[in-house]
Design a protein around this motif. Sequence first.
Motif, PDB file in Angstrom:
ATOM      1  N   THR A   9     -11.994  20.894 -11.778  1.00  7.68           N
ATOM      2  CA  THR A   9     -13.066  20.253 -10.970  1.00  7.68           C
ATOM      3  C   THR A   9     -13.154  20.544  -9.394  1.00  7.68           C
ATOM      4  OG1 THR A   9     -11.700  18.380 -11.322  1.00  7.68           O
ATOM      5  CG2 THR A   9     -13.293  18.553 -13.008  1.00  7.68           C
ATOM      6  N   ASP A  10     -11.970  21.003  -9.098  1.00 12.85           N
ATOM      7  CA  ASP A  10     -11.607  21.118  -7.758  1.00 12.85           C
ATOM      8  C   ASP A  10     -12.559  22.062  -6.876  1.00 12.85           C
ATOM      9  OD1 ASP A  10     -10.764  22.336  -5.165  1.00 12.85           O
ATOM     10  OD2 ASP A  10      -8.669  21.585  -5.598  1.00 12.85           O
ATOM     11  N   PRO A  11     -13.311  21.766  -5.920  1.00 12.32           N
ATOM     12  CA  PRO A  11     -14.280  22.457  -5.322  1.00 12.32           C
ATOM     13  C   PRO A  11     -13.818  24.062  -5.002  1.00 12.32           C
ATOM     14  CG  PRO A  11     -14.278  20.209  -4.423  1.00 12.32           C
ATOM     15  CD  PRO A  11     -13.096  20.255  -5.403  1.00 12.32           C
ATOM     16  N   LYS A  12     -12.802  24.020  -4.560  1.00 17.75           N
ATOM     17  CA  LYS A  12     -12.115  25.331  -4.347  1.00 17.75           C
ATOM     18  C   LYS A  12     -12.097  26.520  -5.654  1.00 17.75           C
ATOM     19  CE  LYS A  12      -9.165  24.159  -0.308  1.00 17.75           C
ATOM     20  NZ  LYS A  12      -7.859  24.233   0.054  1.00 17.75           N
ATOM     21  N   PHE A  13     -11.856  25.678  -6.479  1.00 19.93           N
ATOM     22  CA  PHE A  13     -11.796  26.231  -7.974  1.00 19.93           C
ATOM     23  C   PHE A  13     -12.975  26.908  -8.390  1.00 19.93           C
ATOM     24  CE2 PHE A  13     -12.333  26.478 -12.580  1.00 19.93           C
ATOM     25  CZ  PHE A  13     -11.570  27.599 -12.801  1.00 19.93           C
ATOM     26  N   LEU A  14     -14.066  25.954  -8.224  1.00 20.20           N
ATOM     27  CA  LEU A  14     -15.319  25.969  -8.602  1.00 20.20           C
ATOM     28  C   LEU A  14     -16.208  27.163  -7.710  1.00 20.20           C
ATOM     29  CD1 LEU A  14     -16.612  22.431  -9.243  1.00 20.20           C
ATOM     30  CD2 LEU A  14     -16.015  24.205 -11.183  1.00 20.20           C
ATOM     31  N   ALA A  15     -15.746  27.055  -6.570  1.00 21.36           N
ATOM     32  CA  ALA A  15     -16.294  28.309  -5.408  1.00 21.36           C
ATOM     33  C   ALA A  15     -15.711  29.547  -5.933  1.00 21.36           C
ATOM     34  CB  ALA A  15     -16.083  27.814  -4.070  1.00 21.36           C
ATOM     35  N   ALA A  16     -14.358  29.735  -6.296  1.00 21.62           N
ATOM     36  CA  ALA A  16     -13.772  30.967  -6.607  1.00 21.62           C
ATOM     37  C   ALA A  16     -14.548  31.244  -7.774  1.00 21.62           C
ATOM     38  CB  ALA A  16     -12.297  30.827  -6.670  1.00 21.62           C
ATOM     39  N   ALA A  17     -14.533  30.522  -8.935  1.00 20.96           N
ATOM     40  CA  ALA A  17     -15.231  30.827 -10.177  1.00 20.96           C
ATOM     41  C   ALA A  17     -16.547  31.458  -9.930  1.00 20.96           C
ATOM     42  CB  ALA A  17     -15.110  29.932 -11.007  1.00 20.96           C
ATOM     43  N   GLN A  18     -17.325  30.862  -9.012  1.00 21.54           N
ATOM     44  CA  GLN A  18     -18.788  31.171  -8.928  1.00 21.54           C
ATOM     45  C   GLN A  18     -18.594  32.563  -8.212  1.00 21.54           C
ATOM     46  OE1 GLN A  18     -21.512  29.616  -9.995  1.00 21.54           O
ATOM     47  NE2 GLN A  18     -22.310  31.561  -9.312  1.00 21.54           N
ATOM     48  N   ARG A  19     -17.877  32.750  -7.139  1.00 22.86           N
ATOM     49  CA  ARG A  19     -17.924  34.109  -6.547  1.00 22.86           C
ATOM     50  C   ARG A  19     -17.398  35.093  -7.697  1.00 22.86           C
ATOM     51  NH1 ARG A  19     -15.186  31.054  -2.742  1.00 22.86           N
ATOM     52  NH2 ARG A  19     -13.193  31.979  -3.397  1.00 22.86           N
ATOM     53  N   ALA A  20     -16.543  34.859  -8.533  1.00 21.99           N
ATOM     54  CA  ALA A  20     -16.120  36.052  -9.471  1.00 21.99           C
ATOM     55  C   ALA A  20     -17.107  36.114 -10.747  1.00 21.99           C
ATOM     56  CB  ALA A  20     -14.838  35.508 -10.422  1.00 21.99           C
ATOM     57  N   LYS A  21     -18.006  35.059 -10.878  1.00 21.63           N
ATOM     58  CA  LYS A  21     -19.066  35.278 -11.510  1.00 21.63           C
ATOM     59  C   LYS A  21     -20.111  36.113 -11.322  1.00 21.63           C
ATOM     60  CE  LYS A  21     -22.810  32.766 -14.063  1.00 21.63           C
ATOM     61  NZ  LYS A  21     -23.354  31.503 -13.885  1.00 21.63           N
ATOM     62  N   ASP A  22     -20.351  35.900  -9.765  1.00 21.59           N
ATOM     63  CA  ASP A  22     -21.560  36.666  -9.111  1.00 21.59           C
ATOM     64  C   ASP A  22     -20.868  37.990  -8.809  1.00 21.59           C
ATOM     65  OD1 ASP A  22     -22.843  34.315  -8.671  1.00 21.59           O
ATOM     66  OD2 ASP A  22     -22.152  34.148  -6.636  1.00 21.59           O
ATOM     67  N   LYS A  23     -19.894  38.221  -8.592  1.00 21.38           N
ATOM     68  CA  LYS A  23     -19.293  39.718  -8.371  1.00 21.38           C
ATOM     69  C   LYS A  23     -19.077  40.625  -9.553  1.00 21.38           C
ATOM     70  CE  LYS A  23     -15.367  42.105  -6.251  1.00 21.38           C
ATOM     71  NZ  LYS A  23     -14.252  41.876  -5.348  1.00 21.38           N
ATOM     72  N   TYR A  24     -18.821  39.829 -10.871  1.00 21.90           N
ATOM     73  CA  TYR A  24     -18.573  40.761 -12.073  1.00 21.90           C
ATOM     74  C   TYR A  24     -19.673  40.281 -13.008  1.00 21.90           C
ATOM     75  CZ  TYR A  24     -13.998  41.273  -9.772  1.00 21.90           C
ATOM     76  OH  TYR A  24     -13.284  41.845  -8.915  1.00 21.90           O
ATOM     77  N   ALA A  25     -20.843  39.751 -12.626  1.00 17.77           N
ATOM     78  CA  ALA A  25     -21.712  39.278 -13.568  1.00 17.77           C
ATOM     79  C   ALA A  25     -22.443  40.536 -14.477  1.00 17.77           C
ATOM     80  CB  ALA A  25     -23.024  38.512 -12.748  1.00 17.77           C
TER      81      ALA A  25
END
Length: 90
Positions: free
Chosen positions: A63-79
């Motif tokens: 639930t940490d905003p930094k974790f969520l942002a990193a997860a979103q970047r990874a999802k976008d990059k490796y979608a």
Amino acid sequence: MKKNSKNIEERKVVAMGGSLVVTIPSKMAEQLKLTKESKVKIEMLSDDKLTIVKAEPSALTTTDPKFLAAAQRAKDKYAETLKMLKESDE
């Protein structure tokens, strides 16, 4: 402030609000890289002794905003790659 040895200093305890406060000498704070936002752990030992150590930053939670942002970047990059892997499992 009374200096007893190289790494020991005597400090006065003062009242602030409902708590008691002991300041950390600036040279010690610099060595530990403590800032006003830093956290420390205080442990009560036997024989009326306390230890104060710099707290390690806590691990990111899901639930940490930094974790969520990193997860979103990874999802976008490796979608596309993730989509291909999912399809290969089906």
